[in-house]
Motif scaffolding. Structure first.
Motif: not given
Length: 75
Positions: A20-21, A25-28
């Motif tokens: 999830l972390g 990071d990928a979404v951000a």
């Protein structure tokens, strides 16, 4: 033993939280790269078309879509 089960459960939870972390990071990163809609799309880029069907015509549209589905399943 129950201790081994607890360790496995904690390990699975830690792995899930780690994934999830990385997803966060990928979404951000994607949000930072995408500043807005593109001015133009490529010639072969998929597009979404929308249309408004009058409520009195919905049954006709439904019949048409069923006919299309039947053609696709018989092919």
């Amino acid at each position: 033993s129950s201790a081994a089960g607890v360790v496995k459960a904690r390990s699975r939870r830690a792995t899930a939280l780690h994934k999830l972390g990385r997803l966060d990071d990928a979404v951000a990163s994607a949000q930072a790269a995408l500043t807005g809609a593109r001015a133009s799309l490529g010639e072969h880029a998929p597009r979404i078309e929308t249309l408004k069907i009058p409520t009195d015509k919905i049954s006709q549209f439904k019949g048409f879509m069923e006919a299309i589905r039947d053609l696709n399943t018989s092919a």
